[in-house]
Write a protein that holds these residues in place. Structure first.
Motif, short mmCIF file in Angstrom:
data_model
loop_
_atom_site.label_atom_id
_atom_site.label_comp_id
_atom_site.label_asym_id
_atom_site.label_seq_id
_atom_site.Cartn_x
_atom_site.Cartn_y
_atom_site.Cartn_z
N PRO A 65 15.30 -0.99 18.74
CA PRO A 65 15.76 0.40 18.85
C PRO A 65 16.29 0.75 20.23
CG PRO A 65 13.36 0.29 18.80
CD PRO A 65 13.84 -1.08 18.49
N GLY A 66 16.02 -0.11 21.22
CA GLY A 66 16.50 0.17 22.58
C GLY A 66 17.93 -0.25 22.81
N THR A 67 18.52 -0.97 21.84
CA THR A 67 19.91 -1.39 21.97
C THR A 67 20.66 -1.00 20.70
OG1 THR A 67 19.52 -3.57 20.97
CG2 THR A 67 19.22 -3.39 23.35
N THR A 68 21.98 -1.04 20.80
CA THR A 68 22.79 -0.79 19.61
C THR A 68 23.12 -2.11 18.94
OG1 THR A 68 24.79 -0.86 20.95
CG2 THR A 68 23.81 1.30 20.53
N LEU A 69 23.40 -2.07 17.66
CA LEU A 69 23.75 -3.29 16.94
C LEU A 69 25.16 -3.76 17.29
CD1 LEU A 69 22.24 -2.63 13.41
CD2 LEU A 69 21.39 -4.13 15.21
N PHE A 70 25.97 -2.89 17.83
CA PHE A 70 27.30 -3.30 18.28
C PHE A 70 27.60 -2.60 19.60
CE2 PHE A 70 27.81 0.17 15.21
CZ PHE A 70 28.53 1.10 15.93
N PHE A 71 28.44 -3.23 20.37
CA PHE A 71 28.78 -2.71 21.70
C PHE A 71 30.28 -2.58 21.91
CE2 PHE A 71 27.62 -7.20 21.66
CZ PHE A 71 28.86 -7.79 21.92
N GLY A 72 31.05 -3.05 20.91
CA GLY A 72 32.50 -2.98 21.05
C GLY A 72 33.19 -2.93 19.70
N ARG A 73 34.48 -2.65 19.77
CA ARG A 73 35.30 -2.60 18.55
C ARG A 73 36.68 -3.11 18.90
NH1 ARG A 73 37.09 3.11 16.18
NH2 ARG A 73 39.23 2.45 16.71
N VAL A 74 37.28 -3.83 17.97
CA VAL A 74 38.67 -4.24 18.16
C VAL A 74 39.47 -3.81 16.93
CG1 VAL A 74 38.18 -6.18 19.69
CG2 VAL A 74 38.17 -6.56 17.23
N ARG A 131 35.07 -0.11 24.09
CA ARG A 131 33.72 -0.39 24.57
C ARG A 131 32.89 0.88 24.41
NH1 ARG A 131 33.91 -5.24 27.38
NH2 ARG A 131 36.00 -5.81 28.16
N PHE A 132 31.61 0.69 24.14
CA PHE A 132 30.73 1.82 23.90
C PHE A 132 29.72 1.96 25.04
CE2 PHE A 132 31.97 0.53 19.56
CZ PHE A 132 32.58 1.72 19.16
N GLY A 133 29.54 3.20 25.47
CA GLY A 133 28.45 3.51 26.38
C GLY A 133 27.18 3.76 25.59
N VAL A 134 26.08 3.20 26.05
CA VAL A 134 24.84 3.23 25.29
C VAL A 134 23.71 3.75 26.16
CG1 VAL A 134 23.17 1.86 23.99
CG2 VAL A 134 25.60 1.29 23.89
N GLU A 135 22.89 4.61 25.61
CA GLU A 135 21.67 5.09 26.27
C GLU A 135 20.58 5.17 25.22
OE1 GLU A 135 21.06 5.53 29.38
OE2 GLU A 135 23.11 5.29 30.15
N TYR A 142 32.60 6.33 24.67
CA TYR A 142 33.44 5.19 24.33
C TYR A 142 34.63 5.17 25.29
CZ TYR A 142 36.66 8.43 21.97
OH TYR A 142 37.53 9.45 21.68
N GLU A 143 35.24 4.00 25.37
CA GLU A 143 36.34 3.80 26.30
C GLU A 143 37.35 2.87 25.64
OE1 GLU A 143 35.89 3.23 30.89
OE2 GLU A 143 35.76 1.27 29.95
N ASP A 144 38.60 3.29 25.55
CA ASP A 144 39.62 2.53 24.85
C ASP A 144 40.59 1.87 25.81
OD1 ASP A 144 40.02 4.84 22.06
OD2 ASP A 144 38.58 3.24 22.41
#
Length: 697
Positions: A65-74, A131-135, A142-144
């Motif tokens: 639960p401390g991380t996301t299952l994905f961190f990016g998208r293409v 890219r995704f910002g995660v907390e 997010y950043e494109d």
């Protein structure tokens, strides 16, 4: 069909958060399905193996639960035959829906490669990289980066503010920078979301390739090696599941520090060990004595392999008497010269001592069978096996080819000096033990015992070995690691500038040769990482002042961090009191604090920290107690290698350097210590700094 991108960044962020919820729901479904499967393998053994496989699979599917299952998208450009562009989410593991369609793509899959390597010059079929910002396990920004059509208009957007940021890893991605520079508390994290193109090329090197990575501090060589192990297990799972993958590190504190990386990537079957424990496990012995550095250096030289081979095989033959085998009413005779020919032939086959000895039984029995056939008998294979197991043959083989144990051979060498050169006589025991069983072995002796064990019975080879801090191993230690990858490959990690043992590596070509690999081979490559992502420029530039004295041939590291970090060099009258004050100040910053001191100062500094109420844990090389809520760690200088902390306090650089046997080793130890900081470094000294560091920071 992917939904059109909303113009409102907050609506887009909400859509991405919804996809994360969906991915977590599907992962939970996959795990529940795995747990529901019955381990029926047809028999007890197969059933147990299947149950273990299902358990490992279910464990790998646990959500953190401390991380996301994905961190990016293409978003891939639509081709001529495509009705629409393809959208892929890149994460730590594969997640699919109930129909088998991907919800998240494993970062190790081939289609994920463009996420790490695409650029505006070579978009690799991508239109957009996100890219995704995660907390706290949630997507907060997010950043494109536009890579294909419209790349000139590429921009980054923080969904919390609607503002614009950088445009990718190579041009100042703010999300990427925040992830790299995020405070570190606890064990090493994976870098799967921040792998750079040059790192990704190493990670995805073929399983048949041995890579040696010369990496400056902060270039991520350790993380790259671990991620390569994870990628190999994904791409060549069937092969490596049988042969195995091993990680070898410098000490147990280091292994505990990096031990969470592979499990976070879903790989929980990889064994971790130190170079010392690697050979202890193979010899069933333990360290019971210490010896001088000079003796340890002599025992670690590569020529000891020749000494041990000569000592072991020197006890074989010659055959001076004929073999006589009574059978029934007759006696069968094998002349001594025939036996000697057999011995010479077996010695030249290149097989192990024990295997050749077992073959001699069969060679002798075959000679007897041939004699029987010449006399008119018709013996079959059962007769040959019976003769090979007969008492006369066993007794004869015992005489000409004795059965030995590693301890007995090494005890003979160290007691008599037999086969040693004149300058090696310093390793001979002054008071030999009465029996090999009573010998008190040193750490260097255990490596020699491991060599002998391999000469007797070949060490099984693994599919892949990751060796970190390789520059510190002796030639004999490198041989011990190399034979465990004799039919597999290696990822060799290290930094010549950080070699701090009297036998540290002079060149990677030499080290690879001791590991059984050759740089002239097309399957062996040397790679150099100089771009530093962990150590800020203020810190690495200060430490790099030592490079002309310790490794003049190496390129200086280059920090690519956007934040230059903090460097304070503080002269004090009382070094211990100054260290306590600096530690208290460092603890006001976010993240972990490492207090690195000369080994001999550990007790006095620990007492001073406790006396002022600074809660801390000790990292002593054997273990690293990283308890909840503990942010301050007291570290002896000799254990600091491979570790990292947000804030580092280094106490008395001159004393750290002077504790080593020579100036170069001392300055290399200091280089290691000074490059452990991720955010800020405070150097506290009462004695003058080494000349290379003197002057304004």
């Amino acid at each position: 069909m992917p939904a059109p991108t909303p113009s409102d960044p907050r609506a887009e962020l909400a859509a991405e958060q919804a996809h994360l919820v969906r991915a977590r729901t599907e992962l939970a479904r996959m795990r529940e399905h795995t747990l529901s499967l019955q381990a029926d393998g047809g028999d007890a053994i197969a059933g147990e193996a299947l149950a273990q496989t299902l358990w490992l699979r279910a464990k790998a599917l646990q959500d953190d639960p401390g991380t996301t299952l994905f961190f990016g998208r293409v978003d891939r450009e639509a081709g001529p035959a495509d009705a629409e562009e393809e959208r892929l989410y890149i994460g730590r593991r594969h997640v699919s829906d109930g129909h088998g369609d991907p919800v998240v793509i494993d970062w190790r899959a081939g289609v994920s490669t463009p996420f790490y390597r695409a650029s505006t010059q070579d978009p690799m079929g991508l239109r957009l990289r996100r890219r995704f910002g995660v907390e706290g396990g949630q997507i907060t920004a997010y950043e494109d980066e536009l890579l294909g059509t419209g790349a000139d208009d590429g921009s980054a957007r923080d969904a919390d503010t609607g503002g614009r940021g950088g445009t990718g890893a190579g041009s100042g991605s703010s999300i990427l920078a925040r992830e790299i520079e995020r405070p570190r508390i606890g064990p090493m994290r994976d870098i799967v979301a921040t792998i750079q193109p040059e790192q990704d090329e190493i990670v995805r090197a073929d399983v048949s390739t041995t890579l040696c990575v010369q990496g400056a501090p902060g270039t991520g060589k350790t993380a790259v090696g671990l991620h390569r192990a994870a990628w190999l297990l994904y791409a060549f799972r069937d092969r490596l599941a049988r042969s195995g993958v091993l990680v070898v590190g410098p000490n147990r504190a280091f292994l505990e520090h990096v031990g969470a990386v592979l499990p976070s990537l879903g790989e929980i079957s990889v064994r971790h060990t130190t170079a010392d424990d690697l050979v202890v496990g193979g010899t069933s012995a333990s360290v019971r004595t210490t010896e001088s550095t000079e003796v340890a250096r002599l025992k670690g030289e590569a020529r000891m392999a020749g000494v041990l081979r000569a000592a072991l095989w020197g006890g074989v033959g010659p055959a001076t008497e004929a073999l006589v085998v009574p059978r029934g009413s007759r006696k069968w005779r094998v002349p001594a010269y025939e036996v000697q020919d057999m011995i010479e032939e077996l010695r030249g086959r290149g097989v192990s001592y024990s295997a050749a000895r077992a073959m001699l039984h069969q060679r002798l029995a075959h000679a007897v069978m041939v004699a029987m056939e010449r006399s008119g008998d018709s013996p079959d294979d059962r007769v040959q096996d019976s003769v090979a197991r007969s008492a006369p043959v066993k007794a004869y083989v015992k005489q000409v080819w004795p059965e030995v144990k590693p301890g007995a051979v090494l005890a003979q060498v160290l007691s008599t000096g037999e086969h040693l050169a004149e300058d090696q006589q310093a390793i001979v025991w002054e008071k030999p033990p009465r029996t090999p069983a009573g010998a008190r072995w040193s750490a260097a002796d255990l490596v020699l015992l491991d060599e002998l064990a391999d000469l007797l019975d070949r060490t099984p080879s693994l599919g892949h070995v990751v060796l970190d801090e390789a520059q510190d191993l002796s030639p004999m230690q490198l041989r011990a690691v190399g034979r465990r990858a004799s039919t597999g490959s290696l990822t060799v990690l290290g930094d010549l500038a950080q070699g701090t043992t009297p036998w540290s590596t002079a060149s990677w070509e030499e080290s690879l040769r001791h590991l059984g690999k050759d740089l002239s081979s097309p399957t062996t490559h040397l790679e150099e990482l100089v771009r530093g992502f962990r150590v800020p420029s203020a810190v690495i530039d200060f430490a790099a002042r030592l490079l002309p004295a310790i490794a003049p041939d190496l390129a200086p590291p280059e920090s690519v961090r956007s934040n230059p970090g903090r460097l304070d060099v503080i002269p004090v009258a009382d070094a211990v009191a100054g260290a306590v004050e600096a530690t208290t100040n460092a603890a006001t910053h976010e993240g972990s604090v490492g207090v690195i001191v000369p080994d001999a100062w550990m007790e006095v500094v620990g007492t001073a920290l406790r006396g002022t109420g600074v809660t801390h844990e000790v990292m002593d090389g054997e273990h690293a107690e990283e308890g909840l809520g503990v942010r301050v760690f007291l570290v002896p200088a000799t254990v600091a290698k491979g570790l990292e902390f947000d804030q580092v306090v280094v106490l008395e650089p001159a004393a750290i350097a002077d504790a080593e046997p020579d100036e170069r080793t001392g300055l290399r130890r200091l280089y290691v210590v000074l490059t452990r900081a991720v955010s800020g470094l405070t150097v506290v000294h009462a004695e003058p700094l080494p000349a290379q560091l003197a002057g304004s920071p």
